[in-house]
Design an enzyme around this catalytic site. Structure first.
Site, short mmCIF file in Angstrom:
data_model
loop_
_atom_site.label_atom_id
_atom_site.label_comp_id
_atom_site.label_asym_id
_atom_site.label_seq_id
_atom_site.Cartn_x
_atom_site.Cartn_y
_atom_site.Cartn_z
N LYS A 1 58.00 -11.44 20.45
CA LYS A 1 56.92 -12.31 20.92
C LYS A 1 56.83 -12.09 22.42
CE LYS A 1 56.02 -17.15 22.00
NZ LYS A 1 56.26 -18.57 21.64
N GLY B 1 55.22 -27.40 24.75
CA GLY B 1 56.02 -28.61 24.88
C GLY B 1 55.26 -29.90 25.07
N ALA C 1 52.18 -23.07 20.18
CA ALA C 1 52.40 -23.94 21.33
C ALA C 1 51.47 -25.13 21.34
CB ALA C 1 52.29 -23.21 22.68
N GLY C 2 52.05 -26.26 21.59
CA GLY C 2 51.29 -27.49 21.79
C GLY C 2 51.00 -28.29 20.54
N ASN D 1 57.68 -25.76 17.67
CA ASN D 1 59.06 -25.97 18.14
C ASN D 1 59.22 -27.42 18.61
OD1 ASN D 1 61.41 -24.05 20.18
ND2 ASN D 1 61.65 -25.98 19.19
N THR D 2 58.59 -27.78 19.72
CA THR D 2 58.82 -29.11 20.30
C THR D 2 58.50 -30.24 19.34
OG1 THR D 2 58.38 -28.27 22.52
CG2 THR D 2 58.14 -30.64 22.19
#
Lengths: 67, 260
Positions: free
Chosen positions: B99, B160, B186-187, B208-209
């Site tokens: 990535k 995040g 992301a996000g 992830n987050t």
């Protein structure tokens, strides 16, 4: 003593220390790390044959959590 | 769900369209449960200098054998740094996926598309399976495709933030125009947002987050797995048109007679 840089820190190690010996002295397991020696990636099988010399620069890296 | 709805990236056929990160968890030891509960088959990791003062645990011990490892080039501020990190990651022997993450902006962690395109060109030529993390710009995505990317990974919102699928308009354009998997990365903060991305035609999402910051990460991972499946099924099912005026569900005749 040999003066080298490992992960950005200046260190002193006994002459004749190979890359592999150094790794094992830090209780690192070879399969979990990758090493760049003076800008070149060194395969694991070569670690035993490379003594760390004055002025050498090692980057010793491993995987950790990331997104 | 059709049996044959695998996502093929490089030469790997994935049944799950949820990718998960491995960062910010209370411990790496929960990763196997997150993978099992979510069904995720791709897990991202980062590469950093060994901390000689820390206990030397190996995160690879916590990555299930059936999962694809996707190292990221986080920390890279230029294409050359990303290429260097990618080569180090591949030297671990854990596969060819990478990535590309090239970020100079410390506040929003927005990716640098120009450097990412350069890194894609170099790494694709070296045989990596390249998945560039990018800002959803059609021109940049085309260049990444032409450079040999295996997919493009536009952000949903800054890393995040749990803000959701804020880039839907621009990502939808990528989905329409780029003949490559578009993976929203992301996000994404809620399973409903992952479902929204999948309904819009995303090939997969990376989370992830949202999992790590949940009170019950394992349950949240399971929820994301379900949401991605639901969103994908909805996309394949072809959602009905959105109308302005109401349209009754039952015929407007045959009503019971009015009371006299």
């Amino acid at each position: 003593m040999v003066h080298a840089t490992v992960n950005g820190e200046r260190i002193q190690i006994p002459p004749g220390t190979t890359i592999r010996t150094f790794i094992l002295s830090k209780e690192l397991s070879p399969p979990q790390i990758v090493i760049e020696y003076n800008g070149e990636i060194i395969p694991r099988e070569s670690w035993d044959g490379i003594p760390v010399c004055d002025g050498d620069n090692l980057e010793i890296v491993k995987f950790l959590g990331g997104g | 769900m059709p049996n044959n709805d695998c996502l093929t990236i490089g030469t790997t056929a994935l049944e799950s369209r949820l990718f998960i990160g491995s960062g910010k968890y209370s411990s790496d030891e929960i990763i196997p449960e997150l993978a099992a509960r979510s069904g995720a088959q791709v897990i991202t990791v980062a590469l950093r200098r060994v901390d000689f003062n820390a206990k030397q645990k190996n995160i690879l011990d916590c990555i299930p054998k059936n999962c694809v490892l996707m190292p990221n080039t986080s920390g890279a501020r230029t294409a050359d740094e990303a290429v260097r990190i990618a080569r180090l990651a591949r030297a671990s022997g854990c596969g060819d996926w990478i990535k590309i993450e090239v970020i100079q902006d410390n506040r929003y962690l927005l990716p640098d598309n120009i450097e990412t395109i350069r890194a894609t060109e170099i790494l694709a030529k070296e045989g990596f399976v390249v998945l560039p993390y990018m800002s959803p710009d059609l021109g940049a995505a085309r260049r990444m495709r032409d450079a040999g990317a295996a997919a493009v990974m536009p952000l949903g919102a800054p890393i995040g933030t749990n803000k959701g699928f804020r880039t839907k308009e621009l990502v939808s354009i990528l989905i329409e125009e780029i003949c490559l998997p578009v993976i929203v990365d992301a996000g994404i903060g809620r399973p409903s947002e992952a479902a929204e991305a999948m309904e819009a035609g995303a090939a997969a999402v990376l989370v992830n987050t949202a999992i790590a910051s949940a009170k019950d990460p394992a349950l949240m991972a399971e929820a994301f797995g379900l949401a991605v499946k639901a969103g994908r099924a909805a996309y394949l099912a072809g959602a009905g048109a959105v109308r302005t005026a109401a349209e009754a569900s039952s015929p407007l005749s045959g009503f019971i007679g009015a009371l006299k």
